[in-house]
Design a protein around this motif. Structure first.
Motif, mmCIF file in Angstrom:
data_model
loop_
_atom_site.group_PDB
_atom_site.id
_atom_site.type_symbol
_atom_site.label_atom_id
_atom_site.label_comp_id
_atom_site.label_asym_id
_atom_site.label_seq_id
_atom_site.Cartn_x
_atom_site.Cartn_y
_atom_site.Cartn_z
ATOM 1 N N VAL B 41 0.812 -1.227 -0.075
ATOM 2 C CA VAL B 41 0.042 0.121 -0.107
ATOM 3 C C VAL B 41 0.907 1.266 0.210
ATOM 4 C CG1 VAL B 41 -1.685 1.300 1.256
ATOM 5 C CG2 VAL B 41 -1.753 -1.196 1.362
ATOM 6 N N ASN B 42 0.653 2.176 -0.805
ATOM 7 C CA ASN B 42 1.423 3.462 -1.209
ATOM 8 C C ASN B 42 0.635 4.346 -0.890
ATOM 9 O OD1 ASN B 42 3.494 2.155 -1.904
ATOM 10 N ND2 ASN B 42 3.500 2.665 -3.968
ATOM 11 N N THR B 43 0.287 5.101 0.410
ATOM 12 C CA THR B 43 -0.461 6.199 0.776
ATOM 13 C C THR B 43 0.190 7.209 1.088
ATOM 14 O OG1 THR B 43 -2.534 6.277 1.835
ATOM 15 C CG2 THR B 43 -0.682 5.436 3.132
ATOM 16 N N GLY B 44 -0.496 8.258 1.515
ATOM 17 C CA GLY B 44 0.041 9.599 2.182
ATOM 18 C C GLY B 44 -0.340 10.881 1.266
ATOM 19 N N THR B 45 -0.085 11.822 1.635
ATOM 20 C CA THR B 45 -0.309 13.231 0.745
ATOM 21 C C THR B 45 0.799 13.626 -0.101
ATOM 22 O OG1 THR B 45 0.405 14.461 2.441
ATOM 23 C CG2 THR B 45 -1.852 13.873 2.613
ATOM 24 N N GLY B 46 1.984 12.816 -0.161
ATOM 25 C CA GLY B 46 3.068 13.482 -0.785
ATOM 26 C C GLY B 46 2.842 12.583 -2.181
ATOM 27 N N LYS B 47 4.113 13.112 -3.208
ATOM 28 C CA LYS B 47 4.177 12.438 -4.349
ATOM 29 C C LYS B 47 4.821 11.122 -4.112
ATOM 30 C CE LYS B 47 4.927 14.097 -8.275
ATOM 31 N NZ LYS B 47 3.749 14.277 -8.966
ATOM 32 N N GLY B 48 4.700 10.260 -5.050
ATOM 33 C CA GLY B 48 5.350 9.177 -5.242
ATOM 34 C C GLY B 48 4.561 7.805 -4.965
ATOM 35 N N LYS B 49 3.348 8.219 -4.759
ATOM 36 C CA LYS B 49 2.333 6.821 -4.715
ATOM 37 C C LYS B 49 2.347 6.033 -6.011
ATOM 38 C CE LYS B 49 -0.948 9.610 -2.906
ATOM 39 N NZ LYS B 49 -0.253 10.834 -2.756
ATOM 40 N N THR B 50 1.759 6.394 -6.996
ATOM 41 C CA THR B 50 1.924 5.801 -8.341
ATOM 42 C C THR B 50 3.257 5.708 -8.901
ATOM 43 O OG1 THR B 50 -0.426 6.622 -8.646
ATOM 44 C CG2 THR B 50 0.919 6.069 -10.563
ATOM 45 N N THR B 51 3.830 6.537 -8.828
ATOM 46 C CA THR B 51 5.349 6.393 -9.612
ATOM 47 C C THR B 51 6.368 5.309 -8.831
ATOM 48 O OG1 THR B 51 6.133 8.349 -8.209
ATOM 49 C CG2 THR B 51 5.516 8.511 -10.573
ATOM 50 N N ASP B 179 -4.080 -2.681 7.828
ATOM 51 C CA ASP B 179 -3.917 -3.887 8.463
ATOM 52 C C ASP B 179 -3.690 -5.167 8.052
ATOM 53 O OD1 ASP B 179 -4.293 -2.298 10.806
ATOM 54 O OD2 ASP B 179 -6.453 -2.798 11.055
ATOM 55 N N ALA B 180 -4.258 -5.197 6.703
ATOM 56 C CA ALA B 180 -4.022 -6.467 5.911
ATOM 57 C C ALA B 180 -2.840 -6.507 5.230
ATOM 58 C CB ALA B 180 -5.105 -6.585 5.063
ATOM 59 N N ALA B 181 -1.988 -5.484 5.062
ATOM 60 C CA ALA B 181 -0.832 -5.242 4.157
ATOM 61 C C ALA B 181 0.391 -5.746 4.624
ATOM 62 C CB ALA B 181 -0.914 -3.691 3.614
ATOM 63 N N ASP B 182 1.630 -6.129 3.880
ATOM 64 C CA ASP B 182 2.448 -6.691 3.940
ATOM 65 C C ASP B 182 3.605 -5.482 4.284
ATOM 66 O OD1 ASP B 182 2.013 -9.707 3.847
ATOM 67 O OD2 ASP B 182 1.305 -8.839 2.078
ATOM 68 N N LEU B 183 3.390 -4.481 3.243
ATOM 69 C CA LEU B 183 4.390 -3.356 3.231
ATOM 70 C C LEU B 183 3.566 -2.132 3.074
ATOM 71 C CD1 LEU B 183 7.178 -2.000 2.337
ATOM 72 C CD2 LEU B 183 6.885 -2.991 0.057
ATOM 73 N N VAL B 184 3.767 -1.168 3.730
ATOM 74 C CA VAL B 184 2.921 0.119 3.882
ATOM 75 C C VAL B 184 3.806 1.288 3.832
ATOM 76 C CG1 VAL B 184 1.156 1.712 4.914
ATOM 77 C CG2 VAL B 184 1.004 -1.032 4.998
ATOM 78 N N THR B 185 3.758 2.119 2.982
ATOM 79 C CA THR B 185 4.750 3.361 2.960
ATOM 80 C C THR B 185 3.719 4.627 2.828
ATOM 81 O OG1 THR B 185 6.442 2.353 1.931
ATOM 82 C CG2 THR B 185 6.655 4.528 1.933
ATOM 83 N N ASP B 186 3.917 5.482 3.765
ATOM 84 C CA ASP B 186 3.216 6.943 3.723
ATOM 85 C C ASP B 186 4.074 7.865 3.182
ATOM 86 O OD1 ASP B 186 0.961 8.404 5.391
ATOM 87 O OD2 ASP B 186 2.662 9.362 5.138
ATOM 88 N N MET B 187 3.751 8.218 1.724
ATOM 89 C CA MET B 187 4.438 9.137 1.105
ATOM 90 C C MET B 187 4.426 10.603 1.773
ATOM 91 S SD MET B 187 4.803 6.437 -0.687
ATOM 92 C CE MET B 187 5.714 5.767 -1.749
ATOM 93 N N THR B 188 5.012 11.136 2.417
ATOM 94 C CA THR B 188 4.687 12.305 3.333
ATOM 95 C C THR B 188 5.287 13.585 2.601
ATOM 96 O OG1 THR B 188 4.926 10.893 5.347
ATOM 97 C CG2 THR B 188 5.106 13.213 5.542
ATOM 98 N N LEU B 189 4.299 14.627 2.409
ATOM 99 C CA LEU B 189 4.604 15.787 1.930
ATOM 100 C C LEU B 189 5.421 16.413 2.383
ATOM 101 C CD1 LEU B 189 3.699 17.833 -0.786
ATOM 102 C CD2 LEU B 189 2.163 18.572 1.152
ATOM 103 N N VAL B 190 6.716 16.932 2.349
ATOM 104 C CA VAL B 190 7.743 17.677 2.810
ATOM 105 C C VAL B 190 7.533 19.180 1.946
ATOM 106 C CG1 VAL B 190 9.806 18.334 3.623
ATOM 107 C CG2 VAL B 190 8.957 15.925 3.539
#
Lengths: 206, 206
Positions: B41-51, B179-190
């Motif tokens: 899961v790639n989430t968060g408000t920053g860039k890079g989720k789709t890329t 909760d169900a995911a193995d790998l979660v990253t929050d792309m945080t907008l700086v």
């Protein structure tokens, strides 16, 4: 209210809200008129720093741009993307410069020499008017270990030709680089499968 | 100490530290023996989720894997990556299902129908034994607007065939998915260039 009117009400509210967002977005987009080469920094302890840079390389390829990817720390595992780059030989130059992770070489003097060589390659690509985007993959790691002076690196990137995009990846981006950047994302680790004993897998880590 | 001995001392300390890291890493790698299909899961408000998802697609291509990319919210701008996908027609299936951003359509009933259609496409790819990796791009947005029931989506992904990687992107990932995911990253907008009036540019945003 019947189910049907409740649903119609919900739809109407939703549509009004979306119209409002649309107006706000159109205004925001109209205000953005600047076009410039960006300094992009992908940092943080989570995954996605290099892969997000790769995604931008894909987009740049799609727009006919030319890209140079210089890898400062050669992960023996990072091999998958090479196949994609090789499919666009006129657009992508891929230079893995590092000779293995620093904890594998255990030779600081050699690491510094390799870092300098990779940095010279980045500077040459930044100066090259033919190249639209330069990716300095894992440059932050090299800066962290003080293999290159941060001031020199930041000054060279800040002084890049107009319109040139530079993407720097790696955890622990130095503050001076963040200050100079246009776009900074901290890839924040929420959950990582390594912690549950899952090993590095093709397509994911390499 | 002379400069030369100080330098030799620094190198020796560095090399000893790197040797220690190398040993720790080797131990950690040896402990990781599990190979499994991951929910990423790639989430968060920053860039890079789709890329970042695109970067993983590149790696998967390089390893001869087959990938399906289903786009739930079609950004009119996201066009660059298609050129790369088209270069590997036997390995990548790309399906943009959304019909523009929700704030553009302003038609909740139609949005729900399109979301359902895209989700059916994802489920079919998850069930297909030929496909190694399924990217559900911006699925989180659709879940956020409650166009699809979270429980149904999470149950279907959790019950996926062994070895299948599923990547879900979009801000505001629901907790049940995390909760169900193995790998979660929050792309945080700086820092984001839109805030300084810079407009969306080829190779970066699309």
């Amino acid at each position: 209210m019947t189910d049907a009117t409740a649903d119609a009400d919900l739809n109407a509210k939703h549509n009004a809200k979306m119209a409002k967002i649309q107006t706000a977005r159109a205004k925001m987009m109209a205000e953005r008129q600047i076009e410039k080469g960006l300094l992009i920094v992908n940092t943080g302890t989570g995954k996605g720093k290099t892969t997000a840079a790769l995604g931008m390389v894909c987009r740049a390829i799609g727009h006919g741009q030319k890209v140079a990817v210089i890898q400062f720390v050669k992960g023996a595992l990072k091999t998958g993307e090479k196949v994609v780059f090789d499919a666009f030989p006129d657009q992508v130059e891929f230079k893995p410069m590092g000779e293995g992770f620093t904890w594998d070489t255990q030779d600081r003097a050699r690491d510094i020499a390799v870092a300098r060589e990779a940095w010279d390659a980045v500077k040459a690509r930044i100066a090259d008017p033919e190249i639209d985007m330069v990716v300095a993959d894992e440059l932050n790691i090299v800066l962290r270990y003080e293999y290159l002076p941060v001031d020199e690196v930041v000054a060279a990137i800040v002084g890049r030709p107009e319109g040139k995009h530079v993407i720097v990846t790696g955890r622990n981006a130095p503050q001076a680089l963040i200050d100079a950047a246009d776009l900074v994302t901290d890839m924040t680790l929420v959950k990582h499968p390594f912690r549950s004993g899952v090993k590095a897998q093709a397509g994911i880590e390499f």
